[in-house]
Design an enzyme around this catalytic site. Structure first.
Site, PDB file in Angstrom:
ATOM      1  N   ASP A 140      -3.454 -24.803   7.362  1.00 52.66           N
ATOM      2  CA  ASP A 140      -2.328 -23.943   6.972  1.00 52.66           C
ATOM      3  C   ASP A 140      -2.718 -22.568   6.461  1.00 52.66           C
ATOM      4  OD1 ASP A 140      -3.361 -24.805   4.529  1.00 52.66           O
ATOM      5  OD2 ASP A 140      -1.405 -25.191   3.629  1.00 52.66           O
ATOM      6  N   ASN A 141      -3.910 -22.409   5.940  1.00 54.87           N
ATOM      7  CA  ASN A 141      -4.403 -21.113   5.470  1.00 54.87           C
ATOM      8  C   ASN A 141      -5.880 -21.258   5.141  1.00 54.87           C
ATOM      9  OD1 ASN A 141      -2.330 -22.073   2.886  1.00 54.87           O
ATOM     10  ND2 ASN A 141      -4.521 -21.996   2.481  1.00 54.87           N
ATOM     11  N   ASP A 167      -4.965 -28.768   4.836  1.00 53.50           N
ATOM     12  CA  ASP A 167      -4.419 -27.939   3.768  1.00 53.50           C
ATOM     13  C   ASP A 167      -5.551 -27.218   3.039  1.00 53.50           C
ATOM     14  OD1 ASP A 167      -2.944 -26.804   1.746  1.00 53.50           O
ATOM     15  OD2 ASP A 167      -1.999 -28.649   1.086  1.00 53.50           O
ATOM     16  N   ASP A 168      -5.600 -25.899   3.170  1.00 54.89           N
ATOM     17  CA  ASP A 168      -6.612 -25.069   2.492  1.00 54.89           C
ATOM     18  C   ASP A 168      -8.019 -25.252   3.064  1.00 54.89           C
ATOM     19  OD1 ASP A 168      -4.515 -24.309   0.877  1.00 54.89           O
ATOM     20  OD2 ASP A 168      -5.358 -25.041  -0.988  1.00 54.89           O
ATOM     21  N   LYS A 175      -7.775 -18.019   0.831  1.00 55.80           N
ATOM     22  CA  LYS A 175      -6.367 -18.321   0.586  1.00 55.80           C
ATOM     23  C   LYS A 175      -5.715 -17.244  -0.276  1.00 55.80           C
ATOM     24  CE  LYS A 175      -3.416 -21.828  -1.626  1.00 55.80           C
ATOM     25  NZ  LYS A 175      -3.348 -23.205  -2.135  1.00 55.80           N
ATOM     26  N   HIS A 226      -6.648 -29.595  -0.175  1.00 56.30           N
ATOM     27  CA  HIS A 226      -6.048 -28.953  -1.354  1.00 56.30           C
ATOM     28  C   HIS A 226      -6.501 -29.711  -2.608  1.00 56.30           C
ATOM     29  CE1 HIS A 226      -2.925 -27.530  -4.098  1.00 56.30           C
ATOM     30  NE2 HIS A 226      -2.509 -26.665  -3.173  1.00 56.30           N
ATOM     31  N   HIS A 251       6.213 -29.848   2.012  1.00 54.24           N
ATOM     32  CA  HIS A 251       6.244 -28.578   1.259  1.00 54.24           C
ATOM     33  C   HIS A 251       7.224 -27.547   1.804  1.00 54.24           C
ATOM     34  CE1 HIS A 251       3.550 -26.154  -1.713  1.00 54.24           C
ATOM     35  NE2 HIS A 251       4.810 -26.287  -2.107  1.00 54.24           N
ATOM     36  N   SER A 269       2.727 -29.870  -2.822  1.00 57.16           N
ATOM     37  CA  SER A 269       1.269 -29.945  -2.974  1.00 57.16           C
ATOM     38  C   SER A 269       0.853 -31.075  -3.903  1.00 57.16           C
ATOM     39  CB  SER A 269       0.727 -28.610  -3.507  1.00 57.16           C
ATOM     40  OG  SER A 269       0.835 -27.601  -2.532  1.00 57.16           O
ATOM     41  N   CYS A 313       0.833 -22.032   1.462  1.00 56.65           N
ATOM     42  CA  CYS A 313       1.389 -23.247   2.068  1.00 56.65           C
ATOM     43  C   CYS A 313       2.791 -23.141   2.660  1.00 56.65           C
ATOM     44  CB  CYS A 313       1.395 -24.371   1.030  1.00 56.65           C
ATOM     45  SG  CYS A 313      -0.231 -24.838   0.426  1.00 56.65           S
ATOM     46  N   ARG A 328       3.820 -23.227   6.720  1.00 54.95           N
ATOM     47  CA  ARG A 328       4.411 -24.420   7.328  1.00 54.95           C
ATOM     48  C   ARG A 328       5.771 -24.118   7.958  1.00 54.95           C
ATOM     49  NH1 ARG A 328       1.418 -28.890   5.162  1.00 54.95           N
ATOM     50  NH2 ARG A 328      -0.326 -27.883   4.105  1.00 54.95           N
ATOM     51  N   LYS A 372       1.877 -34.021   3.898  1.00 49.52           N
ATOM     52  CA  LYS A 372       2.462 -33.029   2.997  1.00 49.52           C
ATOM     53  C   LYS A 372       3.500 -32.182   3.730  1.00 49.52           C
ATOM     54  CE  LYS A 372       1.263 -28.722   0.678  1.00 49.52           C
ATOM     55  NZ  LYS A 372       0.207 -27.865   0.140  1.00 49.52           N
TER      56      LYS A 372
END
Length: 467
Positions: free
Chosen positions: A283-284, A29-30, A304, A231, A125, A148, A69, A73, A123
């Site tokens: 994810d990004n 994540d991130d 991001k 994240h 989300h 998150s 996010c 996803r 996660k």
């Protein structure tokens, strides 16, 4: 002759690979493009993911379908652009009343239809209501954070100070995970821990995944492992914590790498490594405003929330000894929306065609049977779901309006639009805007971008809405 012999051996082992391989899909994540040592980081050491790359394949032009996010996803799980499934307008919050429609056909649904044991640990989300959780979308088991890790149950209020300074304070106070947050941990559809102890949750997700592998070693399994980290806020187990907040992000990524190593070691220990595909991606891009609590996009522009490459081009490594050729990499275009049809093909199955998707079967690219991507185009949507760009071959068009602000009273008609055209083969850092020199190409790409978006808009399916 030696090269020919090695290729023959590889393709013989490829033919021996199981028709229904296990799959472990790890989704950070991130995490930025430059945050793995095998992708150029000089400060972060990731020996286990690096080993996956040495024994597998690196994808250096791997894209996610959104720079934030929830839409990202949704695309991964459904093989569709987020707009097609109604989840393109930013991220969901604890007070949100929408989520992934259970009528969608997810990657979990597909593997479950093949008789696989399926699990999601991490996660989610995509909605915290029962109808939108993993157990309603193709997964036998779920254990994780529903949104998150900087969001509070039930209304997202009373959160601690933000920014890099606020994150320093939290890092210096590990107990803050229990005193400053109200982030829930769920099992199935129930909250089982609030607040979740984020210091140990990365390890606990991996514990669950390893237990699932051991319990299902005699049958095929699919594990979706979307980590909550890196994240913000960042946490690691107390016994490995670096007290210097300047090293927080490094500490977290290296801890995540250790957990990847635990999984690949377990697969080898059980003799499942020759029958399992492991994918590591994110994810990004990195959350750059958080400075040392955010990551690095390496040579890419921005991070991001942006449709520049740093927001949506992410690191990706795929590992499957005997199926994926070792020590290889490709700069051919591939995306997360291609994973569903590609994994279906690699599991000797076809999708039911229940819902139209945007993903393309890239199994030949994954296994090295094809040198070129089956994909030539990719649409860029902004963090709020607005059409913003198109890649076609080496060319990338971006049509960017000004940043939206609640305080701004200027109408969109008066606002200036900036057009960018980049040659990504020559300028992956997006520093040389060629739009003025190529007006015909700009017009052509803009028309095509609008055509593709119009089809998606016309055939978009409804998001789930709480009644």
């Amino acid at each position: 002759m030696a090269k020919l012999l090695s290729l023959c051996i590889f393709f013989f082992s490829l033919s021996a690979f199981a028709d229904k391989p296990n799959v472990v899909l790890i989704f950070a994540d991130d995490q930025g493009y430059g945050d793995l040592s095998c992708f150029g980081s000089e400060t972060i050491k990731t020996p286990y993911i690096d080993q996956m790359a040495k024994e597998g394949r690196k994808f250096t032009s791997f894209m996610v379908a959104s720079p934030v996010c929830t839409p990202s996803r949704a695309a991964l799980l459904t093989g569709s652009y987020p707009k097609r499934v109604g989840l393109h307008k930013g991220v969901l919050f604890p007070q949100s009343t929408t989520g992934l429609n259970p009528a969608e056909y997810t990657i979990g649904d597909h593997f479950k239809s093949l008789g696989y044991a399926t699990a999601c640990y991490g996660k989610w989300h995509l909605g915290h209501h029962p109808e939108t959780l993993p157990i309603s979308n193709g997964f036998d088991e779920y254990y994780g954070i529903p949104y998150s890790n900087d969001m509070n149950h039930p209304d997202n209020k009373n959160k601690p100070k933000g920014g890099p300074g606020g994150m320093d304070l939290l890092w210096n106070d590990p107990e803050s995970t229990l005193t400053k947050w109200q982030t829930p941990l769920m099992e199935g559809a129930k909250i089982v821990e609030i607040p979740v102890d984020q210091r140990t949750v990365t390890r606990r997700y991996t514990d669950k995944a390893i237990s699932f592998i051991e319990r299902n070693k005699e049958k095929s399994f699919f594990i979706y492992l979307p980590h909550s980290m890196p994240h913000i806020p960042l946490y690691v187990p107390d016994e490995i914590r670096d007290p210097d907040p300047k090293n927080a992000y490094i500490n977290v990524i290296e801890h995540m790498d250790d957990q990847v190593g635990r999984i690949t070691k377990k697969l080898k220990e059980l003799g499942l490594d020759k029958n399992t595909i492991v994918i590591y991606t994110t994810d990004n891009g990195p959350w750059l405003p958080f400075k040392h609590h955010g990551g690095s996009a390496g040579e890419l522009r921005d991070g991001k929330g942006s449709t520049f490459e740093g927001g949506q081009r992410v690191p990706c490594v795929m590992w499957a000894p005997g199926l994926i050729p070792a020590g290889t990499e490709t700069n051919e275009l591939m995306t997360t929306i291609d994973l569903l049809p590609s994994l279906a093909a690699l599991s000797s199955s076809t999708l039911p065609g229940k819902n139209k998707i945007d993903g393309i079967d890239q199994s030949a690219l994954i296994t090295g049977k094809a040198e070129r991507s089956a994909r030539n185009e990719f649409i860029y949507y902004s963090r709020s779901g607005d059409l913003e760009g198109l890649r076609q071959g080496k060319w990338k068009l971006l049509v960017k309006g000004p940043k939206k602000s609640k305080k701004s009273k200027k109408s969109n008609k008066e606002a200036k639009v900036t057009i960018y055209l980049f040659d990504l083969e020559a300028d992956v850092a997006e520093q040389n805007n060629l739009a003025d020199q190529n007006p015909e190409l700009v017009a052509k790409l803009k028309t095509r971008m609008q055509e593709l978006d119009a089809e998606i808009t016309a055939n978009a399916r409804p998001v789930w809405v709480k009644k």
